[in-house]
Design a protein around this motif. Structure first.
Motif, PDB file in Angstrom:
ATOM      1  N   LEU A  68      56.857  15.919  63.108  1.00 35.50           N
ATOM      2  CA  LEU A  68      58.008  15.810  61.990  1.00 35.50           C
ATOM      3  C   LEU A  68      58.743  17.043  62.175  1.00 35.50           C
ATOM      4  O   LEU A  68      58.591  18.134  62.581  1.00 35.50           O
ATOM      5  CB  LEU A  68      57.425  15.721  60.746  1.00 35.50           C
ATOM      6  N   ILE A  70      61.666  19.011  59.570  1.00 35.61           N
ATOM      7  CA  ILE A  70      62.198  19.088  58.399  1.00 35.61           C
ATOM      8  C   ILE A  70      63.607  19.779  58.682  1.00 35.61           C
ATOM      9  O   ILE A  70      63.764  21.016  59.389  1.00 35.61           O
ATOM     10  CB  ILE A  70      61.016  20.391  57.585  1.00 35.61           C
ATOM     11  N   ARG A  81      59.437  29.517  52.802  1.00 42.83           N
ATOM     12  CA  ARG A  81      58.895  28.786  51.810  1.00 42.83           C
ATOM     13  C   ARG A  81      57.511  28.065  52.273  1.00 42.83           C
ATOM     14  O   ARG A  81      56.604  28.140  51.800  1.00 42.83           O
ATOM     15  CB  ARG A  81      59.908  27.843  51.378  1.00 42.83           C
ATOM     16  N   LEU A  82      57.522  27.537  53.449  1.00 42.77           N
ATOM     17  CA  LEU A  82      56.423  26.948  54.133  1.00 42.77           C
ATOM     18  C   LEU A  82      55.297  27.540  54.570  1.00 42.77           C
ATOM     19  O   LEU A  82      54.144  27.326  54.312  1.00 42.77           O
ATOM     20  CB  LEU A  82      57.198  26.125  55.489  1.00 42.77           C
ATOM     21  N   LEU A  85      53.313  27.861  51.582  1.00 39.34           N
ATOM     22  CA  LEU A  85      52.536  26.986  51.394  1.00 39.34           C
ATOM     23  C   LEU A  85      51.342  26.982  52.227  1.00 39.34           C
ATOM     24  O   LEU A  85      50.369  25.957  52.173  1.00 39.34           O
ATOM     25  CB  LEU A  85      53.463  25.656  51.442  1.00 39.34           C
ATOM     26  N   ALA A  87      51.542  27.167  55.973  1.00 40.62           N
ATOM     27  CA  ALA A  87      51.966  27.124  57.364  1.00 40.62           C
ATOM     28  C   ALA A  87      52.169  28.467  58.049  1.00 40.62           C
ATOM     29  O   ALA A  87      52.372  29.427  57.319  1.00 40.62           O
ATOM     30  CB  ALA A  87      53.382  26.182  57.594  1.00 40.62           C
ATOM     31  N   ALA A 101      50.903  23.608  60.434  1.00 47.51           N
ATOM     32  CA  ALA A 101      50.486  23.152  59.054  1.00 47.51           C
ATOM     33  C   ALA A 101      48.817  23.559  59.139  1.00 47.51           C
ATOM     34  O   ALA A 101      48.431  23.872  59.917  1.00 47.51           O
ATOM     35  CB  ALA A 101      50.528  21.943  58.877  1.00 47.51           C
ATOM     36  N   PRO A 102      48.533  24.068  57.694  1.00 46.14           N
ATOM     37  CA  PRO A 102      47.210  24.568  57.769  1.00 46.14           C
ATOM     38  C   PRO A 102      46.268  23.319  58.262  1.00 46.14           C
ATOM     39  O   PRO A 102      45.011  23.720  58.522  1.00 46.14           O
ATOM     40  CB  PRO A 102      46.929  24.584  56.114  1.00 46.14           C
ATOM     41  N   THR A 103      46.822  21.982  58.329  1.00 41.53           N
ATOM     42  CA  THR A 103      45.705  20.941  58.751  1.00 41.53           C
ATOM     43  C   THR A 103      46.011  20.723  60.306  1.00 41.53           C
ATOM     44  O   THR A 103      45.480  19.961  60.905  1.00 41.53           O
ATOM     45  CB  THR A 103      46.180  19.589  57.843  1.00 41.53           C
ATOM     46  N   GLY A 104      46.636  21.827  60.895  1.00 42.76           N
ATOM     47  CA  GLY A 104      47.051  21.760  62.249  1.00 42.76           C
ATOM     48  C   GLY A 104      47.917  21.006  63.183  1.00 42.76           C
ATOM     49  O   GLY A 104      48.064  21.280  64.250  1.00 42.76           O
ATOM     50  N   GLN A 105      48.772  20.345  62.412  1.00 37.56           N
ATOM     51  CA  GLN A 105      49.797  19.444  63.301  1.00 37.56           C
ATOM     52  C   GLN A 105      51.083  20.691  63.168  1.00 37.56           C
ATOM     53  O   GLN A 105      51.275  21.404  62.429  1.00 37.56           O
ATOM     54  CB  GLN A 105      50.537  18.325  62.262  1.00 37.56           C
ATOM     55  N   PHE A 107      55.044  21.141  63.375  1.00 40.52           N
ATOM     56  CA  PHE A 107      56.249  20.619  63.149  1.00 40.52           C
ATOM     57  C   PHE A 107      57.476  21.576  63.281  1.00 40.52           C
ATOM     58  O   PHE A 107      57.174  22.514  63.387  1.00 40.52           O
ATOM     59  CB  PHE A 107      56.135  19.940  61.712  1.00 40.52           C
TER      60      PHE A 107
END
Lengths: 123, 123
Positions: A68, A70, A81-82, A85, A87, A101-105, A107
């Motif tokens: 993705l 942004i 900002r990210l 959250l 990242a 991302a904290p979930t691994g993807q 971007f």
């Protein structure tokens, strides 16, 4: 206060045949292919008939994936900002940042360029 | 002749904490979270403020990724069309098919459900 929004996604393809990759994805998604002047070796745009998103097929050396993008009028502020959250920064490339991302993807945060950015982006 | 279009994407997260994953992605993309009744354990919808795409965060056991969803009024015919372009079938799940692109990404063909499908899908 800066703004940001989902710009679209990039279909990362580990291939030396970018045209074949773009032909598949353009056919699959029902989108026309548009060359990006000066970037023909690495990127081909897919034109979303609904004008919903910015979509590109990219030739990459890492495993194929979809990532993705942004977009923001202040890339550095958006990256901070990210990070807030959860990242983390991976790499800065030209004018954009690759984050994870904290979930691994992975971007990207890119400079705003969508025509609808001013109207639709959020603080 | 059947029709199809890009419906959106699913953010697949290898996590047991789906709510935290959705909170990150909703915050990152500036989208509100909406529960999907009966599917709370596995899926949370992210509401695109521009109404552009259908987006969900999914809890998965495979590595995290982002995958695209193509919607069609005839899933089987659409899968055959995509096989003709070079995709291969991976697995049928409930009413949808998981396919793999010639460039390696997995994606899904799902039943049409977008309000704009009738107007914007292409043969």
């Amino acid at each position: 206060m800066h703004k940001s929004r989902l710009a679209g996604f990039i279909i990362d393809c580990r291939t030396d045949d970018l045209e074949a990759a773009a032909a598949f994805w353009g056919g699959a998604l029902g989108m026309k292919i548009r060359d990006l002047p000066g970037e023909e070796d690495k990127y081909i745009e897919l034109v979303d008939p609904g004008g919903r998103l910015h979509i590109e097929v990219q030739s990459v050396s890492h495993p194929s994936r979809v990532h993705l993008d942004i977009e923001s009028d202040d890339v550095e502020a958006e990256v901070r900002r990210l990070e807030g959250l959860g990242a983390r920064r991976v790499e800065k490339i030209s004018t954009w940042w690759v984050l994870e991302a904290p979930t691994g993807q992975r971007f990207c945060v890119v400079r705003a360029k969508s025509p609808a950015f001013g109207k639709e982006a959020k603080e």
